[in-house]
Scaffold this motif. Structure first.
Motif, mmCIF file in Angstrom:
data_model
loop_
_atom_site.group_PDB
_atom_site.id
_atom_site.type_symbol
_atom_site.label_atom_id
_atom_site.label_comp_id
_atom_site.label_asym_id
_atom_site.label_seq_id
_atom_site.Cartn_x
_atom_site.Cartn_y
_atom_site.Cartn_z
ATOM 1 N N GLU A 170 0.822 -1.213 0.000
ATOM 2 C CA GLU A 170 0.000 0.000 0.000
ATOM 3 C C GLU A 170 0.858 1.265 0.000
ATOM 4 O OE1 GLU A 170 -2.688 -0.027 3.289
ATOM 5 O OE2 GLU A 170 -3.932 -1.626 2.462
ATOM 6 N N VAL A 171 0.299 2.303 -0.601
ATOM 7 C CA VAL A 171 0.877 3.648 -0.542
ATOM 8 C C VAL A 171 -0.229 4.579 -0.079
ATOM 9 C CG1 VAL A 171 1.867 5.566 -1.851
ATOM 10 C CG2 VAL A 171 2.571 3.208 -2.375
ATOM 11 N N ALA A 172 0.037 5.328 0.983
ATOM 12 C CA ALA A 172 -0.955 6.254 1.517
ATOM 13 C C ALA A 172 -0.849 7.601 0.820
ATOM 14 C CB ALA A 172 -0.760 6.424 3.021
ATOM 15 N N MET A 173 -2.009 8.227 0.603
ATOM 16 C CA MET A 173 -2.058 9.588 0.051
ATOM 17 C C MET A 173 -2.575 10.488 1.171
ATOM 18 S SD MET A 173 -3.474 8.763 -3.814
ATOM 19 C CE MET A 173 -5.068 8.119 -3.309
ATOM 20 N N ILE A 174 -1.740 11.475 1.552
ATOM 21 C CA ILE A 174 -1.985 12.177 2.821
ATOM 22 C C ILE A 174 -1.945 13.692 2.656
ATOM 23 C CG2 ILE A 174 -1.081 12.519 5.168
ATOM 24 C CD1 ILE A 174 0.109 9.679 4.968
ATOM 25 N N THR A 175 -2.891 14.345 3.353
ATOM 26 C CA THR A 175 -2.826 15.789 3.576
ATOM 27 C C THR A 175 -2.581 15.999 5.055
ATOM 28 O OG1 THR A 175 -4.354 16.346 1.774
ATOM 29 C CG2 THR A 175 -4.100 17.972 3.545
ATOM 30 N N GLU A 176 -1.530 16.731 5.371
ATOM 31 C CA GLU A 176 -1.192 16.990 6.781
ATOM 32 C C GLU A 176 -0.776 18.448 6.911
ATOM 33 O OE1 GLU A 176 1.074 14.554 10.272
ATOM 34 O OE2 GLU A 176 2.137 14.766 8.384
ATOM 35 N N GLY A 177 -1.729 19.278 7.354
ATOM 36 C CA GLY A 177 -1.451 20.708 7.403
ATOM 37 C C GLY A 177 -1.215 21.242 6.009
ATOM 38 N N ASP A 228 3.112 8.186 0.938
ATOM 39 C CA ASP A 228 3.929 7.513 1.943
ATOM 40 C C ASP A 228 3.729 5.992 1.862
ATOM 41 O OD1 ASP A 228 5.787 7.498 4.017
ATOM 42 O OD2 ASP A 228 4.217 7.483 5.551
ATOM 43 N N PRO A 229 4.787 5.250 1.528
ATOM 44 C CA PRO A 229 6.160 5.705 1.277
ATOM 45 C C PRO A 229 6.276 6.469 -0.039
ATOM 46 C CG PRO A 229 5.967 3.375 0.777
ATOM 47 C CD PRO A 229 4.672 3.763 1.401
ATOM 48 N N ILE A 230 7.236 7.361 -0.064
ATOM 49 C CA ILE A 230 7.450 8.143 -1.273
ATOM 50 C C ILE A 230 8.251 7.342 -2.298
ATOM 51 C CG2 ILE A 230 9.550 9.258 -0.364
ATOM 52 C CD1 ILE A 230 8.691 11.796 -1.855
ATOM 53 N N GLY A 231 9.017 6.378 -1.807
ATOM 54 C CA GLY A 231 9.772 5.471 -2.669
ATOM 55 C C GLY A 231 9.456 4.028 -2.313
ATOM 56 N N THR A 238 18.703 3.623 -3.819
ATOM 57 C CA THR A 238 18.338 3.647 -2.399
ATOM 58 C C THR A 238 17.008 2.937 -2.181
ATOM 59 O OG1 THR A 238 19.506 5.743 -2.047
ATOM 60 C CG2 THR A 238 17.825 5.136 -0.425
ATOM 61 N N ILE A 239 16.065 3.172 -3.071
ATOM 62 C CA ILE A 239 14.752 2.533 -2.952
ATOM 63 C C ILE A 239 14.885 1.012 -3.030
ATOM 64 C CG2 ILE A 239 12.515 2.231 -4.073
ATOM 65 C CD1 ILE A 239 12.702 5.158 -4.975
ATOM 66 N N VAL A 240 15.671 0.539 -4.002
ATOM 67 C CA VAL A 240 15.854 -0.907 -4.159
ATOM 68 C C VAL A 240 16.568 -1.493 -2.953
ATOM 69 C CG1 VAL A 240 17.028 -2.686 -5.514
ATOM 70 C CG2 VAL A 240 15.814 -0.823 -6.670
ATOM 71 N N GLU A 241 17.565 -0.787 -2.472
ATOM 72 C CA GLU A 241 18.341 -1.276 -1.323
ATOM 73 C C GLU A 241 17.488 -1.366 -0.059
ATOM 74 O OE1 GLU A 241 22.297 -0.016 1.308
ATOM 75 O OE2 GLU A 241 21.850 1.015 -0.586
ATOM 76 N N GLU A 242 16.661 -0.371 0.183
ATOM 77 C CA GLU A 242 15.878 -0.327 1.416
ATOM 78 C C GLU A 242 14.488 -0.948 1.285
ATOM 79 O OE1 GLU A 242 15.818 3.523 3.204
ATOM 80 O OE2 GLU A 242 17.991 3.829 2.975
ATOM 81 N N GLY A 243 14.018 -1.137 0.077
ATOM 82 C CA GLY A 243 12.683 -1.707 -0.119
ATOM 83 C C GLY A 243 11.593 -0.654 -0.155
ATOM 84 N N SER A 244 11.674 0.304 0.751
ATOM 85 C CA SER A 244 10.745 1.440 0.749
ATOM 86 C C SER A 244 11.398 2.596 1.504
ATOM 87 C CB SER A 244 9.403 1.083 1.384
ATOM 88 O OG SER A 244 9.562 0.865 2.772
ATOM 89 N N VAL A 245 11.025 3.798 1.113
ATOM 90 C CA VAL A 245 11.548 5.002 1.784
ATOM 91 C C VAL A 245 10.348 5.832 2.214
ATOM 92 C CG1 VAL A 245 12.945 7.081 1.559
ATOM 93 C CG2 VAL A 245 13.632 4.979 0.354
ATOM 94 N N SER A 246 10.211 6.058 3.510
ATOM 95 C CA SER A 246 9.076 6.830 4.008
ATOM 96 C C SER A 246 9.256 8.307 3.676
ATOM 97 C CB SER A 246 8.933 6.662 5.522
ATOM 98 O OG SER A 246 9.996 7.310 6.199
ATOM 99 N N TYR A 247 8.144 9.005 3.621
ATOM 100 C CA TYR A 247 8.195 10.443 3.346
ATOM 101 C C TYR A 247 8.952 11.161 4.453
ATOM 102 C CZ TYR A 247 6.676 15.277 2.735
ATOM 103 O OH TYR A 247 6.640 16.646 2.582
ATOM 104 N N GLU A 248 8.731 10.753 5.681
ATOM 105 C CA GLU A 248 9.397 11.406 6.821
ATOM 106 C C GLU A 248 10.908 11.269 6.738
ATOM 107 O OE1 GLU A 248 9.388 11.290 11.742
ATOM 108 O OE2 GLU A 248 8.143 9.907 10.575
ATOM 109 N N ASP A 249 11.385 10.046 6.414
ATOM 110 C CA ASP A 249 12.836 9.851 6.313
ATOM 111 C C ASP A 249 13.413 10.646 5.151
ATOM 112 O OD1 ASP A 249 12.784 8.133 8.460
ATOM 113 O OD2 ASP A 249 12.753 6.302 7.247
ATOM 114 N N PHE A 250 12.687 10.716 4.053
ATOM 115 C CA PHE A 250 13.211 11.413 2.890
ATOM 116 C C PHE A 250 13.195 12.929 3.068
ATOM 117 C CE2 PHE A 250 12.462 13.337 -1.376
ATOM 118 C CZ PHE A 250 13.710 13.042 -1.925
ATOM 119 N N SER A 251 12.082 13.430 3.599
ATOM 120 C CA SER A 251 11.954 14.889 3.733
ATOM 121 C C SER A 251 12.712 15.414 4.951
ATOM 122 C CB SER A 251 10.481 15.299 3.859
ATOM 123 O OG SER A 251 9.909 14.718 5.024
#
Length: 217
Positions: free
Chosen positions: A83-90, A96-99, A203-216
């Motif tokens: 799953e990939v979440a589509m989010i509005t936060e403020g 999320d994940p962005i990758g 990086t995406i392939v190595e980690e499997g997924s990259v969260s928006y929080e970690d990336f931003s």
């Protein structure tokens, strides 16, 4: 006469004794052994019934576990459950994940957690995209804008390569994402999307997924 009477009495006593000894032996043989035989048979029958019931329960449990395992294996084999979440936060709008890295044949479910969003592939003319950033033989997708909270959209990724995508309402605000299917490749590897930044494919392939929080962050 008295001697003969004595002998007869003794003989009678001996016979009585033998009869007495024979009676318990007969009871033990018939009653005791018979009882033990009946008891053993009953216990065996009870044990047999208990064993059958327990075996039945165990077998049923095994069958249930097997079915659960087959279901899970089927989902993993089909690539389900990603799953990939589509989010509005403020003032932030993001995937999320962005990758995300997946194998060919995986179905990705985009879930609208808050706000109004779309999941739209960068393919020229698709949802207003001006460039193509998915593999040449890949099928573009466009969920269009989804505003209902919890609503979902699914797309199955069949062709290997790099896929960049965006949210139509928030593309100019940098709401973009990247999915790498199998190995990186294709037009998506030519720099970054025109409307925002995403993690690099390695990086995406190595980690499997990259969260928006970690990336931003």
């Amino acid at each position: 006469m008295k001697r003969r009477t004595f002998v007869s009495a003794a003989s009678a006593a001996a016979l009585a004794g033998l009869a007495g000894c024979g009676a318990p032996t007969g009871d033990d043989g018939n009653g005791g052994n018979g009882g033990e035989g009946d008891g053993a048979t009953t216990e065996e029958a009870e044990d047999g019934e208990t064993t059958e019931e327990e075996d039945g329960e165990t077998t049923e449990g095994t069958e249930t576990t097997t079915e659960d395992t087959e279901t899970t294996a089927g989902e993993d084999g089909d690539g389900g459950g990603v799953e990939v979440a589509m989010i509005t936060e403020g003032s932030e709008y993001y995937f999320d994940p962005i990758g995300l890295a997946v194998e060919p044949g995986t179905t990705v479910t985009f879930v609208n957690e808050s706000g109004a969003h779309s999941s739209t592939a960068y393919a020229e003319g698709n949802g207003g995209a001006e460039v193509t950033r998915i593999p040449e033989d890949a099928e573009p997708w466009d969920s269009e804008t989804i505003s209902e909270e919890g609503a979902t959209f699914e797309h199955t990724f069949e062709v290997e390569g790099t896929y960049d995508y965006f949210c139509i309402p928030h593309k100019t605000l940098g709401m973009v994402g990247r999915i790498v299917v199998g190995e990186p490749g294709g037009p998506g590897e030519e720099g970054m999307p025109p409307d925002g930044e995403v993690p690099d494919s390695d990086t995406i392939v190595e980690e499997g997924s990259v969260s928006y929080e970690d990336f931003s962050g």
